[in-house]
Design an enzyme around this catalytic site. Sequence first.
Site, PDB file in Angstrom:
ATOM      1  N   ASP A   1       8.498 -17.859  22.537  1.00 47.36           N
ATOM      2  CA  ASP A   1       8.015 -17.097  23.691  1.00 47.36           C
ATOM      3  C   ASP A   1       9.095 -16.980  24.766  1.00 47.36           C
ATOM      4  O   ASP A   1       9.113 -16.026  25.540  1.00 47.36           O
ATOM      5  CB  ASP A   1       6.754 -17.738  24.268  1.00 47.36           C
ATOM      6  CG  ASP A   1       5.583 -17.454  23.343  1.00 47.36           C
ATOM      7  OD1 ASP A   1       5.401 -18.205  22.366  1.00 47.36           O
ATOM      8  OD2 ASP A   1       4.906 -16.437  23.553  1.00 47.36           O
TER       9      ASP A   1
ATOM     10  N   GLN B   1      -4.237 -19.153  15.348  1.00 47.62           N
ATOM     11  CA  GLN B   1      -3.434 -17.962  15.039  1.00 47.62           C
ATOM     12  C   GLN B   1      -2.817 -18.046  13.640  1.00 47.62           C
ATOM     13  O   GLN B   1      -2.581 -17.026  12.994  1.00 47.62           O
ATOM     14  CB  GLN B   1      -2.310 -17.780  16.074  1.00 47.62           C
ATOM     15  CG  GLN B   1      -2.774 -17.319  17.442  1.00 47.62           C
ATOM     16  CD  GLN B   1      -3.054 -18.470  18.370  1.00 47.62           C
ATOM     17  OE1 GLN B   1      -3.412 -19.564  17.942  1.00 47.62           O
ATOM     18  NE2 GLN B   1      -2.897 -18.242  19.666  1.00 47.62           N
TER      19      GLN B   1
ATOM     20  N   LYS C   1       4.287 -21.726  20.624  1.00 46.96           N
ATOM     21  CA  LYS C   1       2.897 -22.193  20.577  1.00 46.96           C
ATOM     22  C   LYS C   1       2.804 -23.713  20.516  1.00 46.96           C
ATOM     23  O   LYS C   1       3.592 -24.363  19.815  1.00 46.96           O
ATOM     24  CB  LYS C   1       2.223 -21.563  19.350  1.00 46.96           C
ATOM     25  CG  LYS C   1       0.788 -21.947  19.106  1.00 46.96           C
ATOM     26  CD  LYS C   1      -0.118 -21.758  20.305  1.00 46.96           C
ATOM     27  CE  LYS C   1      -0.094 -20.337  20.830  1.00 46.96           C
ATOM     28  NZ  LYS C   1      -0.740 -20.221  22.166  1.00 46.96           N
TER      29      LYS C   1
ATOM     30  N   ARG D   1      -1.355 -10.241  21.378  1.00 48.95           N
ATOM     31  CA  ARG D   1      -0.681 -11.490  21.729  1.00 48.95           C
ATOM     32  C   ARG D   1       0.600 -11.580  20.911  1.00 48.95           C
ATOM     33  O   ARG D   1       0.843 -10.760  20.039  1.00 48.95           O
ATOM     34  CB  ARG D   1      -1.592 -12.722  21.571  1.00 48.95           C
ATOM     35  CG  ARG D   1      -2.647 -12.704  20.532  1.00 48.95           C
ATOM     36  CD  ARG D   1      -2.229 -12.915  19.093  1.00 48.95           C
ATOM     37  NE  ARG D   1      -1.209 -13.919  18.929  1.00 48.95           N
ATOM     38  CZ  ARG D   1      -0.280 -13.858  18.010  1.00 48.95           C
ATOM     39  NH1 ARG D   1      -0.236 -12.844  17.166  1.00 48.95           N
ATOM     40  NH2 ARG D   1       0.617 -14.799  17.886  1.00 48.95           N
TER      41      ARG D   1
ATOM     42  N   ARG E   1      -0.081 -13.460  31.662  1.00 54.72           N
ATOM     43  CA  ARG E   1       0.380 -14.631  30.891  1.00 54.72           C
ATOM     44  C   ARG E   1       1.795 -14.994  31.365  1.00 54.72           C
ATOM     45  O   ARG E   1       2.674 -14.127  31.401  1.00 54.72           O
ATOM     46  CB  ARG E   1       0.379 -14.332  29.384  1.00 54.72           C
ATOM     47  CG  ARG E   1      -1.015 -14.046  28.835  1.00 54.72           C
ATOM     48  CD  ARG E   1      -1.054 -14.116  27.321  1.00 54.72           C
ATOM     49  NE  ARG E   1      -1.030 -15.491  26.842  1.00 54.72           N
ATOM     50  CZ  ARG E   1      -0.873 -15.830  25.568  1.00 54.72           C
ATOM     51  NH1 ARG E   1      -0.689 -14.891  24.651  1.00 54.72           N
ATOM     52  NH2 ARG E   1      -0.897 -17.091  25.191  1.00 54.72           N
TER      53      ARG E   1
HETATM   54  O1  MRU Z   1      -0.657 -17.511  22.480  1.00 53.76           O
HETATM   55  P1  MRU Z   1       0.008 -16.575  21.513  1.00 53.76           P
HETATM   56  O2  MRU Z   1      -0.808 -16.319  20.305  1.00 53.76           O
HETATM   57  O3  MRU Z   1       0.475 -15.317  22.178  1.00 53.76           O
HETATM   58  O4  MRU Z   1       1.309 -17.361  21.060  1.00 53.76           O
HETATM   59  C1  MRU Z   1       2.248 -16.694  20.267  1.00 53.76           C
HETATM   60  C2  MRU Z   1       3.382 -17.539  19.839  1.00 53.76           C
HETATM   61  O5  MRU Z   1       3.519 -18.676  20.206  1.00 53.76           O
HETATM   62  C3  MRU Z   1       4.419 -16.866  18.973  1.00 53.76           C
HETATM   63  O6  MRU Z   1       5.003 -17.779  18.107  1.00 53.76           O
HETATM   64  C4  MRU Z   1       5.515 -16.277  19.881  1.00 53.76           C
HETATM   65  O7  MRU Z   1       4.949 -15.423  20.838  1.00 53.76           O
HETATM   66  C5  MRU Z   1       6.541 -15.535  19.121  1.00 53.76           C
HETATM   67  S1  MRU Z   1       5.984 -13.995  18.519  1.00 53.76           S
HETATM   68  C6  MRU Z   1       7.226 -13.255  17.663  1.00 53.76           C
END
Ligand code: MRU
Length: 355
Positions: free
Chosen positions: A241, A200, A252, A50, A93
Amino acid sequence: MIPVKTIEWIGELDGVARLIDQTLLPNELRYLDVRDVEAMWEAIKMLRVRGAPAIGIAAAMGMVLAVRDCAPSCRDAFVAAVDRAAAYLNSARPTAVNLSWATRRMQSFVVNHLALPIEDLKQLMLAEAKQMVQEDNAVCQAIGRLGEPLIRDGDSWLTHCNAGGLATAQWGTATAPIYMAHAAGKRVHVFADETRPLLQGARLTAWELQQVGVPVTVITDNMAATVMAQGKVQGVIVGADRVAANGDFANKIGTLGVAILAKEFGIPFYVAAPTSSIDMQLASGHLIPIEERRPEEVSEGFGRRTAPLGVRIYNPAFDVTPHRYITAIITERGIVRAPFSEGLRALFEHSPSLR
Ligand code: MRU
Protein backbone atom coordinates in the site's frame (compact mmCIF):
# COMPACT_ATOMS: atom_id res chain seq x y z
CA MET A 1 -8.18 -16.24 -20.09
CA ILE A 2 -7.56 -12.68 -18.94
CA PRO A 3 -8.63 -11.25 -15.57
CA VAL A 4 -11.90 -9.29 -15.33
CA LYS A 5 -11.86 -5.50 -15.35
CA THR A 6 -12.15 -4.14 -11.82
CA ILE A 7 -13.02 -0.55 -12.68
CA GLU A 8 -13.69 1.38 -15.86
CA TRP A 9 -15.46 4.50 -17.05
CA ILE A 10 -18.54 3.86 -19.16
CA GLY A 11 -19.62 6.47 -21.67
CA GLU A 12 -18.71 10.12 -21.99
CA LEU A 13 -18.51 12.86 -19.37
CA ASP A 14 -22.12 12.21 -18.34
CA GLY A 15 -21.33 8.48 -17.94
CA VAL A 16 -20.57 6.38 -14.84
CA ALA A 17 -17.61 4.78 -13.11
CA ARG A 18 -18.40 1.05 -13.18
CA LEU A 19 -16.72 -1.13 -10.60
CA ILE A 20 -17.05 -4.65 -9.26
CA ASP A 21 -18.62 -4.52 -5.79
CA GLN A 22 -15.93 -6.61 -4.09
CA THR A 23 -17.86 -6.90 -0.83
CA LEU A 24 -20.17 -9.37 -2.61
CA LEU A 25 -17.46 -11.72 -3.93
CA PRO A 26 -17.11 -14.64 -4.22
CA ASN A 27 -20.87 -15.22 -4.01
CA GLU A 28 -21.94 -12.66 -6.55
CA LEU A 29 -20.23 -10.79 -9.38
CA ARG A 30 -22.17 -7.54 -9.40
CA TYR A 31 -21.15 -4.25 -10.96
CA LEU A 32 -21.86 -0.96 -9.27
CA ASP A 33 -22.37 2.20 -11.31
CA VAL A 34 -21.01 5.15 -9.37
CA ARG A 35 -22.54 8.50 -10.32
CA ASP A 36 -21.35 10.99 -7.72
CA VAL A 37 -18.33 11.67 -5.55
CA GLU A 38 -20.15 10.76 -2.32
CA ALA A 39 -20.93 7.30 -3.70
CA MET A 40 -17.29 6.93 -4.75
CA TRP A 41 -16.08 7.90 -1.27
CA GLU A 42 -18.44 5.31 0.21
CA ALA A 43 -17.28 2.64 -2.25
CA ILE A 44 -13.64 3.25 -1.27
CA LYS A 45 -14.36 3.44 2.46
CA MET A 46 -16.46 0.25 2.47
CA LEU A 47 -13.95 -1.66 0.31
CA ARG A 48 -16.35 -2.15 -2.59
CA VAL A 49 -13.30 -1.06 -4.53
CA ARG A 50 -10.03 -1.73 -2.72
CA GLY A 51 -6.35 -2.38 -3.27
CA ALA A 52 -3.90 0.50 -3.61
CA PRO A 53 -3.82 1.03 -7.41
CA ALA A 54 -7.58 0.46 -7.80
CA ILE A 55 -8.50 3.08 -5.20
CA GLY A 56 -6.15 5.54 -6.94
CA ILE A 57 -8.07 5.07 -10.19
CA ALA A 58 -11.38 5.21 -8.33
CA ALA A 59 -10.38 8.52 -6.72
CA ALA A 60 -9.37 10.01 -10.08
CA MET A 61 -12.79 9.07 -11.47
CA GLY A 62 -14.36 10.41 -8.28
CA MET A 63 -12.80 13.79 -8.97
CA VAL A 64 -14.39 13.86 -12.42
CA LEU A 65 -17.75 13.00 -10.85
CA ALA A 66 -17.26 15.78 -8.30
CA VAL A 67 -16.77 18.59 -10.80
CA ARG A 68 -18.59 17.55 -13.95
CA ASP A 69 -21.66 19.62 -13.08
CA CYS A 70 -19.72 22.73 -11.97
CA ALA A 71 -20.80 25.95 -13.66
CA PRO A 72 -18.45 26.83 -16.52
CA SER A 73 -18.26 30.50 -15.52
CA CYS A 74 -15.98 30.70 -12.50
CA ARG A 75 -12.42 29.38 -12.71
CA ASP A 76 -11.64 29.97 -9.01
CA ALA A 77 -14.75 28.07 -7.93
CA PHE A 78 -13.77 25.21 -10.23
CA VAL A 79 -10.26 24.94 -8.76
CA ALA A 80 -11.72 25.12 -5.24
CA ALA A 81 -14.14 22.27 -6.12
CA VAL A 82 -11.25 20.18 -7.47
CA ASP A 83 -9.24 20.73 -4.26
CA ARG A 84 -12.25 19.98 -2.07
CA ALA A 85 -12.90 16.73 -3.94
CA ALA A 86 -9.25 15.69 -3.55
CA ALA A 87 -9.27 16.29 0.21
CA TYR A 88 -12.61 14.51 0.58
CA LEU A 89 -11.54 11.43 -1.37
CA ASN A 90 -8.16 11.29 0.41
CA SER A 91 -10.03 11.09 3.71
CA ALA A 92 -11.63 7.75 2.77
CA ARG A 93 -8.51 5.65 3.45
CA PRO A 94 -5.12 6.87 4.74
CA THR A 95 -2.56 4.10 4.13
CA ALA A 96 -2.35 3.45 0.39
CA VAL A 97 -0.38 6.32 -1.08
CA ASN A 98 -1.87 5.69 -4.53
CA LEU A 99 -5.03 7.47 -3.41
CA SER A 100 -3.35 10.82 -2.73
CA TRP A 101 -0.92 10.22 -5.62
CA ALA A 102 -3.91 10.04 -7.99
CA THR A 103 -5.81 13.00 -6.55
CA ARG A 104 -2.63 15.12 -6.58
CA ARG A 105 -2.03 14.14 -10.18
CA MET A 106 -5.55 15.29 -11.09
CA GLN A 107 -5.06 18.56 -9.17
CA SER A 108 -1.76 19.26 -10.97
CA PHE A 109 -3.38 18.38 -14.27
CA VAL A 110 -6.08 20.99 -13.66
CA VAL A 111 -3.58 23.66 -12.61
CA ASN A 112 -1.47 22.98 -15.71
CA HIS A 113 -4.47 23.34 -18.04
CA LEU A 114 -6.24 26.27 -16.41
CA ALA A 115 -5.96 28.39 -19.54
CA LEU A 116 -8.54 26.12 -21.23
CA PRO A 117 -12.30 26.63 -21.06
CA ILE A 118 -13.75 24.79 -18.04
CA GLU A 119 -15.88 22.52 -20.22
CA ASP A 120 -12.75 21.36 -22.13
CA LEU A 121 -10.93 20.91 -18.86
CA LYS A 122 -13.63 18.55 -17.58
CA GLN A 123 -13.29 16.43 -20.73
CA LEU A 124 -9.52 16.34 -20.28
CA MET A 125 -9.86 15.33 -16.63
CA LEU A 126 -11.93 12.37 -17.76
CA ALA A 127 -9.31 11.49 -20.38
CA GLU A 128 -6.64 11.65 -17.67
CA ALA A 129 -8.60 9.30 -15.39
CA LYS A 130 -9.10 6.87 -18.29
CA GLN A 131 -5.40 7.16 -19.06
CA MET A 132 -4.66 5.97 -15.51
CA VAL A 133 -6.47 2.72 -16.31
CA GLN A 134 -4.32 2.19 -19.43
CA GLU A 135 -1.16 3.04 -17.49
CA ASP A 136 -2.10 0.69 -14.68
CA ASN A 137 -2.48 -2.15 -17.17
CA ALA A 138 0.92 -1.37 -18.72
CA VAL A 139 2.57 -1.07 -15.30
CA CYS A 140 1.14 -4.35 -13.99
CA GLN A 141 2.12 -6.17 -17.16
CA ALA A 142 5.66 -4.79 -16.87
CA ILE A 143 5.79 -6.05 -13.26
CA GLY A 144 4.54 -9.39 -14.56
CA ARG A 145 7.24 -9.61 -17.23
CA LEU A 146 9.99 -8.74 -14.75
CA GLY A 147 8.71 -11.08 -12.05
CA GLU A 148 7.82 -14.08 -14.20
CA PRO A 149 11.39 -15.45 -14.53
CA LEU A 150 11.58 -15.71 -10.72
CA ILE A 151 8.92 -18.46 -10.82
CA ARG A 152 10.10 -21.95 -11.73
CA ASP A 153 8.01 -24.68 -13.30
CA GLY A 154 6.33 -26.64 -10.51
CA ASP A 155 6.64 -23.88 -7.87
CA SER A 156 4.08 -23.07 -5.19
CA TRP A 157 4.01 -19.42 -4.15
CA LEU A 158 2.22 -17.96 -1.18
CA THR A 159 0.44 -14.61 -1.18
CA HIS A 160 -1.38 -12.60 1.46
CA CYS A 161 -4.52 -10.50 0.97
CA ASN A 162 -5.33 -9.59 -2.62
CA ALA A 163 -2.79 -7.77 -4.74
CA GLY A 164 -4.41 -9.24 -7.80
CA GLY A 165 -6.39 -7.92 -10.70
CA LEU A 166 -9.15 -6.91 -8.30
CA ALA A 167 -6.72 -4.58 -6.51
CA THR A 168 -5.75 -2.84 -9.77
CA ALA A 169 -7.55 -2.12 -13.03
CA GLN A 170 -7.13 -5.68 -14.27
CA TRP A 171 -3.82 -7.55 -13.94
CA GLY A 172 -2.67 -7.14 -10.38
CA THR A 173 0.82 -6.58 -9.07
CA ALA A 174 1.61 -9.74 -7.08
CA THR A 175 -0.51 -11.87 -9.42
CA ALA A 176 0.91 -10.50 -12.68
CA PRO A 177 4.10 -12.66 -12.58
CA ILE A 178 1.93 -15.64 -11.66
CA TYR A 179 -0.48 -15.00 -14.54
CA MET A 180 2.44 -14.67 -16.94
CA ALA A 181 4.14 -17.84 -15.67
CA HIS A 182 0.82 -19.67 -16.04
CA ALA A 183 0.32 -18.29 -19.56
CA ALA A 184 3.89 -19.34 -20.45
CA GLY A 185 2.96 -22.93 -19.59
CA LYS A 186 4.75 -23.14 -16.24
CA ARG A 187 2.93 -25.19 -13.63
CA VAL A 188 2.48 -22.72 -10.78
CA HIS A 189 0.32 -23.20 -7.72
CA VAL A 190 -0.67 -20.53 -5.21
CA PHE A 191 -1.34 -20.72 -1.47
CA ALA A 192 -3.75 -17.86 -0.69
CA ASP A 193 -3.75 -16.80 2.95
CA GLU A 194 -7.35 -16.31 4.00
CA THR A 195 -6.47 -12.83 5.39
CA ARG A 196 -8.50 -12.07 8.49
CA PRO A 197 -10.58 -10.12 9.21
CA LEU A 198 -12.09 -9.34 5.80
CA LEU A 199 -10.86 -12.45 3.95
CA GLN A 200 -9.51 -10.75 0.84
CA GLY A 201 -7.30 -13.81 0.23
CA ALA A 202 -10.09 -16.39 0.45
CA ARG A 203 -12.83 -14.29 -1.13
CA LEU A 204 -10.90 -12.39 -3.80
CA THR A 205 -7.49 -13.90 -4.57
CA ALA A 206 -8.86 -17.44 -4.68
CA TRP A 207 -11.79 -16.26 -6.81
CA GLU A 208 -9.73 -14.45 -9.41
CA LEU A 209 -7.06 -17.16 -9.68
CA GLN A 210 -9.80 -19.72 -10.14
CA GLN A 211 -11.38 -17.60 -12.89
CA VAL A 212 -8.11 -17.63 -14.81
CA GLY A 213 -7.40 -21.31 -14.12
CA VAL A 214 -4.39 -20.96 -11.82
CA PRO A 215 -4.42 -23.76 -9.20
CA VAL A 216 -4.98 -22.21 -5.77
CA THR A 217 -5.30 -23.53 -2.24
CA VAL A 218 -6.78 -21.38 0.54
CA ILE A 219 -5.22 -21.66 3.99
CA THR A 220 -6.08 -19.78 7.16
CA ASP A 221 -3.45 -17.25 8.14
CA ASN A 222 -2.15 -19.37 10.99
CA MET A 223 -1.33 -22.24 8.59
CA ALA A 224 1.36 -20.34 6.68
CA ALA A 225 4.13 -21.49 9.04
CA THR A 226 3.11 -25.10 8.61
CA VAL A 227 3.06 -25.12 4.79
CA MET A 228 6.45 -23.37 4.81
CA ALA A 229 7.89 -25.83 7.35
CA GLN A 230 6.62 -28.67 5.18
CA GLY A 231 8.66 -27.34 2.25
CA LYS A 232 5.53 -26.60 0.22
CA VAL A 233 6.34 -22.94 -0.56
CA GLN A 234 9.11 -21.82 -2.91
CA GLY A 235 8.35 -18.10 -2.95
CA VAL A 236 6.20 -15.43 -1.30
CA ILE A 237 4.86 -12.46 -3.23
CA VAL A 238 2.70 -9.66 -1.84
CA GLY A 239 1.61 -6.17 -2.86
CA ALA A 240 2.17 -2.91 -1.03
CA ASP A 241 0.00 0.00 0.00
CA ARG A 242 2.98 2.26 0.55
CA VAL A 243 6.71 1.70 0.26
CA ALA A 244 8.91 4.15 2.19
CA ALA A 245 12.19 5.52 0.81
CA ASN A 246 14.22 2.93 2.74
CA GLY A 247 12.18 -0.01 1.41
CA ASP A 248 10.02 -0.62 4.51
CA PHE A 249 6.47 -1.13 3.33
CA ALA A 250 2.88 -1.23 4.54
CA ASN A 251 0.58 -3.97 3.36
CA LYS A 252 -2.46 -5.83 4.67
CA ILE A 253 -2.28 -6.77 8.34
CA GLY A 254 -0.50 -10.11 8.64
CA THR A 255 2.09 -9.42 5.95
CA LEU A 256 4.77 -8.79 8.60
CA GLY A 257 4.24 -12.24 10.08
CA VAL A 258 4.50 -13.87 6.67
CA ALA A 259 7.75 -11.98 5.97
CA ILE A 260 9.29 -13.10 9.27
CA LEU A 261 8.28 -16.68 8.54
CA ALA A 262 9.74 -16.55 5.04
CA LYS A 263 13.08 -15.40 6.45
CA GLU A 264 13.04 -18.16 9.06
CA PHE A 265 12.42 -20.81 6.41
CA GLY A 266 14.82 -19.32 3.83
CA ILE A 267 12.05 -18.59 1.31
CA PRO A 268 12.45 -15.55 -1.00
CA PHE A 269 10.00 -12.77 -0.13
CA TYR A 270 9.03 -10.41 -2.97
CA VAL A 271 7.03 -7.19 -2.94
CA ALA A 272 5.34 -6.33 -6.24
CA ALA A 273 4.57 -2.61 -6.32
CA PRO A 274 4.18 0.07 -8.97
CA THR A 275 6.25 3.23 -8.50
CA SER A 276 2.98 5.03 -7.68
CA SER A 277 2.99 3.04 -4.40
CA ILE A 278 6.46 4.30 -3.46
CA ASP A 279 6.49 7.35 -1.20
CA MET A 280 9.97 8.86 -1.40
CA GLN A 281 8.81 11.59 1.02
CA LEU A 282 8.71 9.12 3.90
CA ALA A 283 12.13 8.11 5.21
CA SER A 284 11.00 4.88 6.81
CA GLY A 285 8.02 2.65 7.44
CA HIS A 286 7.20 3.85 10.94
CA LEU A 287 6.00 7.14 9.38
CA ILE A 288 3.33 5.42 7.29
CA PRO A 289 -0.20 6.23 8.55
CA ILE A 290 -2.00 3.01 9.44
CA GLU A 291 -5.75 2.82 9.01
CA GLU A 292 -7.71 1.46 11.95
CA ARG A 293 -11.10 0.03 11.05
CA ARG A 294 -14.36 -0.75 12.84
CA PRO A 295 -14.14 -3.32 15.66
CA GLU A 296 -17.16 -5.14 14.22
CA GLU A 297 -15.00 -6.35 11.31
CA VAL A 298 -13.23 -8.53 13.88
CA SER A 299 -16.03 -9.31 16.32
CA GLU A 300 -18.88 -9.92 13.89
CA GLY A 301 -17.48 -10.06 10.40
CA PHE A 302 -19.93 -11.48 7.88
CA GLY A 303 -22.91 -11.25 10.18
CA ARG A 304 -22.08 -13.59 13.04
CA ARG A 305 -20.66 -12.57 16.40
CA THR A 306 -17.41 -14.39 17.14
CA ALA A 307 -16.24 -12.47 20.23
CA PRO A 308 -18.16 -11.61 23.41
CA LEU A 309 -20.26 -8.46 23.39
CA GLY A 310 -18.41 -5.56 24.98
CA VAL A 311 -14.92 -7.04 24.66
CA ARG A 312 -12.16 -4.63 23.51
CA ILE A 313 -11.09 -5.10 19.89
CA TYR A 314 -8.04 -3.75 18.06
CA ASN A 315 -8.33 -3.66 14.26
CA PRO A 316 -5.38 -2.11 12.39
CA ALA A 317 -5.90 -2.76 8.66
CA PHE A 318 -2.21 -2.78 7.73
CA ASP A 319 1.20 -3.53 9.18
CA VAL A 320 4.69 -2.38 8.28
CA THR A 321 7.38 -4.84 7.23
CA PRO A 322 10.98 -3.66 7.69
CA HIS A 323 13.05 -3.82 4.52
CA ARG A 324 15.44 -6.40 6.00
CA TYR A 325 12.83 -9.08 5.34
CA ILE A 326 12.50 -8.27 1.64
CA THR A 327 14.40 -10.20 -1.03
CA ALA A 328 13.43 -7.73 -3.76
CA ILE A 329 10.84 -5.13 -4.74
CA ILE A 330 9.50 -5.71 -8.25
CA THR A 331 8.41 -2.44 -9.85
CA GLU A 332 7.47 -1.66 -13.44
CA ARG A 333 10.82 0.08 -13.88
CA GLY A 334 13.01 -2.70 -12.57
CA ILE A 335 13.73 -5.03 -9.67
CA VAL A 336 15.25 -3.37 -6.61
CA ARG A 337 17.36 -5.32 -4.12
CA ALA A 338 19.24 -4.24 -0.99
CA PRO A 339 20.48 -1.65 -0.29
CA PHE A 340 16.94 -0.42 -0.90
CA SER A 341 17.48 3.29 -0.19
CA GLU A 342 20.03 3.53 -2.98
CA GLY A 343 18.07 1.27 -5.30
CA LEU A 344 14.80 3.16 -4.91
CA ARG A 345 16.49 6.53 -5.32
CA ALA A 346 18.17 5.33 -8.52
CA LEU A 347 14.82 4.09 -9.79
CA PHE A 348 13.34 7.58 -9.61
CA GLU A 349 16.47 9.36 -10.83
CA HIS A 350 17.31 7.28 -13.88
CA SER A 351 14.30 5.40 -15.16
CA PRO A 352 11.89 6.78 -17.71
CA SER A 353 8.27 6.56 -16.67
CA LEU A 354 5.98 4.19 -18.58
CA ARG A 355 3.63 7.08 -19.33
O1 MRU B 1 -7.70 -3.23 2.68
P1 MRU B 1 -7.38 -3.61 1.26
O2 MRU B 1 -8.14 -4.80 0.80
O3 MRU B 1 -7.50 -2.45 0.33
O4 MRU B 1 -5.85 -4.01 1.31
C1 MRU B 1 -5.19 -4.27 0.10
C2 MRU B 1 -3.79 -4.70 0.27
O5 MRU B 1 -3.24 -4.75 1.34
C3 MRU B 1 -3.03 -5.00 -1.01
O6 MRU B 1 -2.08 -5.98 -0.79
C4 MRU B 1 -2.33 -3.72 -1.48
O7 MRU B 1 -3.25 -2.67 -1.61
C5 MRU B 1 -1.62 -3.90 -2.76
S1 MRU B 1 -2.69 -4.02 -4.14
C6 MRU B 1 -1.78 -4.24 -5.53
